[in-house]
Design a protein around this motif. Structure first.
Motif, PDB file in Angstrom:
ATOM      1  N   SER A  13       0.891  -1.082   0.022  1.00 45.96           N
ATOM      2  CA  SER A  13       0.080  -0.214   0.171  1.00 45.96           C
ATOM      3  C   SER A  13       0.771   1.412   0.099  1.00 45.96           C
ATOM      4  N   GLU A  14       2.356   1.161   0.248  1.00 50.79           N
ATOM      5  CA  GLU A  14       3.147   2.485   0.225  1.00 50.79           C
ATOM      6  C   GLU A  14       4.376   2.066  -0.310  1.00 50.79           C
ATOM      7  N   CYS A  15       5.020   2.830  -0.908  1.00 52.10           N
ATOM      8  CA  CYS A  15       6.390   2.613  -1.570  1.00 52.10           C
ATOM      9  C   CYS A  15       7.234   2.657  -0.314  1.00 52.10           C
ATOM     10  N   PRO A  16       8.145   1.542   0.022  1.00 52.60           N
ATOM     11  CA  PRO A  16       9.198   1.846   0.980  1.00 52.60           C
ATOM     12  C   PRO A  16      10.301   2.764   0.609  1.00 52.60           C
ATOM     13  N   ASN A  17      10.518   3.310  -0.520  1.00 56.35           N
ATOM     14  CA  ASN A  17      11.435   4.235  -0.771  1.00 56.35           C
ATOM     15  C   ASN A  17      11.081   5.571  -0.623  1.00 56.35           C
ATOM     16  N   CYS A  18       9.958   5.900  -1.315  1.00 59.25           N
ATOM     17  CA  CYS A  18       9.392   7.197  -1.673  1.00 59.25           C
ATOM     18  C   CYS A  18       8.381   7.661  -0.340  1.00 59.25           C
ATOM     19  N   HIS A  19       7.775   6.457  -0.123  1.00 60.33           N
ATOM     20  CA  HIS A  19       6.472   6.177   1.009  1.00 60.33           C
ATOM     21  C   HIS A  19       5.246   6.957   0.269  1.00 60.33           C
ATOM     22  N   CYS A  20       5.589   6.891  -1.088  1.00 55.67           N
ATOM     23  CA  CYS A  20       4.158   7.095  -1.955  1.00 55.67           C
ATOM     24  C   CYS A  20       2.989   6.174  -1.783  1.00 55.67           C
ATOM     25  N   SER A  21       1.782   6.674  -1.413  1.00 52.57           N
ATOM     26  CA  SER A  21       0.700   5.693  -1.141  1.00 52.57           C
ATOM     27  C   SER A  21       0.172   5.122  -2.401  1.00 52.57           C
ATOM     28  N   ILE A  22       0.341   3.788  -2.456  1.00 52.20           N
ATOM     29  CA  ILE A  22      -0.070   3.145  -3.936  1.00 52.20           C
ATOM     30  C   ILE A  22      -1.590   2.589  -3.624  1.00 52.20           C
ATOM     31  N   ASN A  23      -2.465   3.575  -4.056  1.00 55.40           N
ATOM     32  CA  ASN A  23      -3.741   3.266  -4.270  1.00 55.40           C
ATOM     33  C   ASN A  23      -4.421   4.418  -5.153  1.00 55.40           C
ATOM     34  N   GLY A  24      -5.792   4.175  -5.302  1.00 60.23           N
ATOM     35  CA  GLY A  24      -6.617   5.104  -6.030  1.00 60.23           C
ATOM     36  C   GLY A  24      -6.145   6.688  -5.659  1.00 60.23           C
ATOM     37  N   ALA A  25      -6.106   6.957  -4.552  1.00 61.63           N
ATOM     38  CA  ALA A  25      -6.110   8.408  -4.193  1.00 61.63           C
ATOM     39  C   ALA A  25      -4.493   8.697  -4.673  1.00 61.63           C
ATOM     40  N   SER A  26      -3.541   7.999  -4.229  1.00 63.21           N
ATOM     41  CA  SER A  26      -2.163   8.085  -4.675  1.00 63.21           C
ATOM     42  C   SER A  26      -2.092   8.633  -6.199  1.00 63.21           C
ATOM     43  N   PHE A  27      -2.805   7.795  -7.060  1.00 62.37           N
ATOM     44  CA  PHE A  27      -2.619   8.138  -8.534  1.00 62.37           C
ATOM     45  C   PHE A  27      -3.485   9.473  -8.850  1.00 62.37           C
ATOM     46  N   ALA A  28      -4.671   9.780  -8.335  1.00 63.63           N
ATOM     47  CA  ALA A  28      -5.313  10.959  -8.417  1.00 63.63           C
ATOM     48  C   ALA A  28      -4.432  12.098  -7.901  1.00 63.63           C
ATOM     49  N   SER A  29      -3.771  11.897  -6.885  1.00 60.62           N
ATOM     50  CA  SER A  29      -2.901  13.020  -6.321  1.00 60.62           C
ATOM     51  C   SER A  29      -1.901  13.369  -7.454  1.00 60.62           C
ATOM     52  N   HIS A  30      -1.205  12.305  -7.888  1.00 56.52           N
ATOM     53  CA  HIS A  30      -0.162  12.457  -8.924  1.00 56.52           C
ATOM     54  C   HIS A  30      -0.638  13.153 -10.059  1.00 56.52           C
ATOM     55  N   ALA A  31      -1.889  12.745 -10.575  1.00 51.08           N
ATOM     56  CA  ALA A  31      -2.617  13.569 -11.791  1.00 51.08           C
ATOM     57  C   ALA A  31      -2.794  14.997 -11.556  1.00 51.08           C
ATOM     58  N   THR A  32      -3.018  15.132 -10.321  1.00 47.45           N
ATOM     59  CA  THR A  32      -3.412  16.706  -9.733  1.00 47.45           C
ATOM     60  C   THR A  32      -2.052  17.482  -9.834  1.00 47.45           C
ATOM     61  N   ARG A  33      -1.007  16.880  -9.493  1.00 50.12           N
ATOM     62  CA  ARG A  33       0.350  17.473  -9.464  1.00 50.12           C
ATOM     63  C   ARG A  33       0.750  17.565 -10.881  1.00 50.12           C
ATOM     64  N   ALA A  34       0.286  16.669 -11.900  1.00 50.30           N
ATOM     65  CA  ALA A  34       0.689  16.884 -13.123  1.00 50.30           C
ATOM     66  C   ALA A  34      -0.060  17.921 -13.765  1.00 50.30           C
ATOM     67  N   GLU A  35      -1.205  18.371 -13.357  1.00 50.98           N
ATOM     68  CA  GLU A  35      -2.085  19.171 -14.100  1.00 50.98           C
ATOM     69  C   GLU A  35      -1.322  20.762 -13.450  1.00 50.98           C
ATOM     70  N   LYS A  36      -1.134  20.755 -12.188  1.00 50.90           N
ATOM     71  CA  LYS A  36      -0.527  22.150 -11.594  1.00 50.90           C
ATOM     72  C   LYS A  36       0.577  22.114 -12.343  1.00 50.90           C
ATOM     73  N   ALA A  37       1.509  21.470 -12.799  1.00 52.58           N
ATOM     74  CA  ALA A  37       2.756  21.695 -13.547  1.00 52.58           C
ATOM     75  C   ALA A  37       2.478  22.185 -14.618  1.00 52.58           C
ATOM     76  N   GLN A  38       1.460  21.568 -15.397  1.00 50.18           N
ATOM     77  CA  GLN A  38       1.225  21.985 -16.775  1.00 50.18           C
ATOM     78  C   GLN A  38       0.621  23.437 -16.868  1.00 50.18           C
ATOM     79  N   THR A  39      -0.098  23.763 -15.939  1.00 49.86           N
ATOM     80  CA  THR A  39      -0.652  25.171 -15.553  1.00 49.86           C
ATOM     81  C   THR A  39       0.368  26.201 -15.424  1.00 49.86           C
ATOM     82  N   ALA A  40       1.286  25.754 -14.470  1.00 49.78           N
ATOM     83  CA  ALA A  40       2.363  26.820 -14.105  1.00 49.78           C
ATOM     84  C   ALA A  40       3.262  26.651 -15.586  1.00 49.78           C
TER      85      ALA A  40
END
Length: 384
Positions: free
Chosen positions: A45-72
């Motif tokens: 459920s979590e990456c032991p290296n970067c402690h990223c949560s491995i579930n639906g929320a984590s992927f959504a959070s990752h997508a949001t970060r990508a959109e913010k990066a594109q806006t910037a």
């Protein structure tokens, strides 16, 4: 491709069913962290290296970060552009070549280690197989026991086979110990029949050979030596037994020997009775070791005795051997034999004077030389 096992960290192929180091399942059970790319198990459920949560929320959070990066990025492009400056000359990035070389060296090192482990395992298997073949063909308890001690991880079939052979050899050792304690021909023969071609077979044969030889020597007869010769044609004592047998056979008294002895002493006593000097001396050795207990007697001593027994009143003397011959034969070698003779002889006397002795019986002990002459003669009168 080679990956790092998420469980133990050892290098393993991503196509391997299990990790050869820790045994955990690999194929179909791993994935990459979407954030840092680390190899992880799918069920984590979590990456032991970067402690990223491995579930639906984590992927959504990752997508949001990508959109913010594109806006910037869009805002950055819409902002007034500053006058472009002449780009400074780029420095060569030597560290990229170093990193690449390090990675290649690391991969090569991993391959070398993997091949080393593979060949080492293969060599261990070959060594175990050679040791097994050597042990299974051995009849030494120590060799089999050493295999069991050295190859505790050998295939179960190999260890079971060696254990079975070891128990059989120990049984042979136990039976041999019993046979040696008993130390009998019957015991050794029973052991050889029960364990043919064992390591003790030759020693058992030697033991039986020695026991039979001791028996033959103890009996010391031509029959006992002949029995040894027949039973041990390749025995250690065959030549000695043959010599003893031939010697005893040669010493056996034959009918011809008895006839010779009887004729010789009959002739001696006839000549003595008939007062025949020539016939008497013809039966004698030139020098007799003993005659009527006189040592080194000559023919003249015998003739004097003959003259003495023919007294004036005696008209006739007769000596009659009683045919109770006891003859022993001694082999002097090169076909020469001497004889020891014991017998009794009856004396009959005819006299002119009455009342005097007319009969007697004498016990005679004599020796006969190889040339069939009397070499010793002693007589003792028997008490009637």
């Amino acid at each position: 491709m080679l990956i790092k096992c998420p469980e133990c960290g050892h290098q393993v192929s991503d196509q391997a069913k299990t990790c050869p180091s820790c045994g955990i399942e690999i194929y179909g059970k791993i994935t990459n962290c979407p954030d840092c790319g680390e190899v992880i198990f799918k069920e984590q459920s979590e990456c032991p290296n970067c402690h990223c949560s491995i579930n639906g929320a984590s992927f959504a959070s990752h997508a949001t970060r990508a959109e913010k990066a594109q806006t910037a990025l869009n805002q950055l492009e819409a902002a007034p552009k500053e006058p472009q400056r002449e780009p400074a000359p780029r420095r060569p990035r030597k560290h990229r070549g170093v990193v690449t070389a390090f990675i290649v060296a690391f991969v090569i090192a991993l391959i070398v280690v993997f091949l080393g482990i593979y060949f080492m395992k293969n060599q261990e298997q070959q060594n175990e197989l050679r040791a097994y073949r050597n042990a299974i063909n051995s009849s030494e308890v120590l060799v089999l026991q050493n295999f069991l001690d050295m190859y505790k991880d050998a295939p179960l079939a190999h260890r079971d086979s060696i254990m079975s052979s070891l128990q059989a050899l120990k049984k042979i050792d136990s039976d041999w110990a019993d046979a040696t304690v008993n130390n009998s021909k019957v015991g050794y023969e029973r052991f050889r029949k029960k364990h043919p071609q064992s390591v003790y077979d030759v020693e058992a044969t030697i033991k039986i050979d020695s026991l039979d030889w001791a028996k033959a020597r103890g009996e010391n007869t031509s029959e006992s030596y002949n029995a040894y010769l027949n039973e041990h044609p390749e025995g250690a004592y065959y030549d000695e037994a043959r010599a003893q047998f031939e010697q005893l056979e040669a010493q056996k008294i034959t009918a011809a020997d008895r006839q010779m002895v009887a004729r010789l002493f009959t002739a001696y006593f006839n000549a003595l009775a008939q007062h025949d000097a020539d016939a008497l001396t013809a039966t004698l050795s030139p020098v007799m070791t003993s005659f009527l207990h006189r040592a080194n007697a000559t023919k003249d001593d015998v003739l004097q005795y003959m003259n003495r027994i023919h007294e004036a009143d005696i008209t006739k003397i007769e000596f009659t051997p009683n045919n109770d011959w006891e003859v022993e034969k001694k082999n002097l070698g090169e076909g020469q034999f001497s004889y020891s003779v014991a017998f009794s002889v009856a004396q009959h006397i005819e006299r002119t004077e009455e009342g005097r002795e007319t009969s007697a019986v004498y016990k005679v002990k004599a020796q006969v030389s190889p040339d069939n002459r009397i070499s010793e003669l002693n007589m003792k009168r028997s008490v009637q």
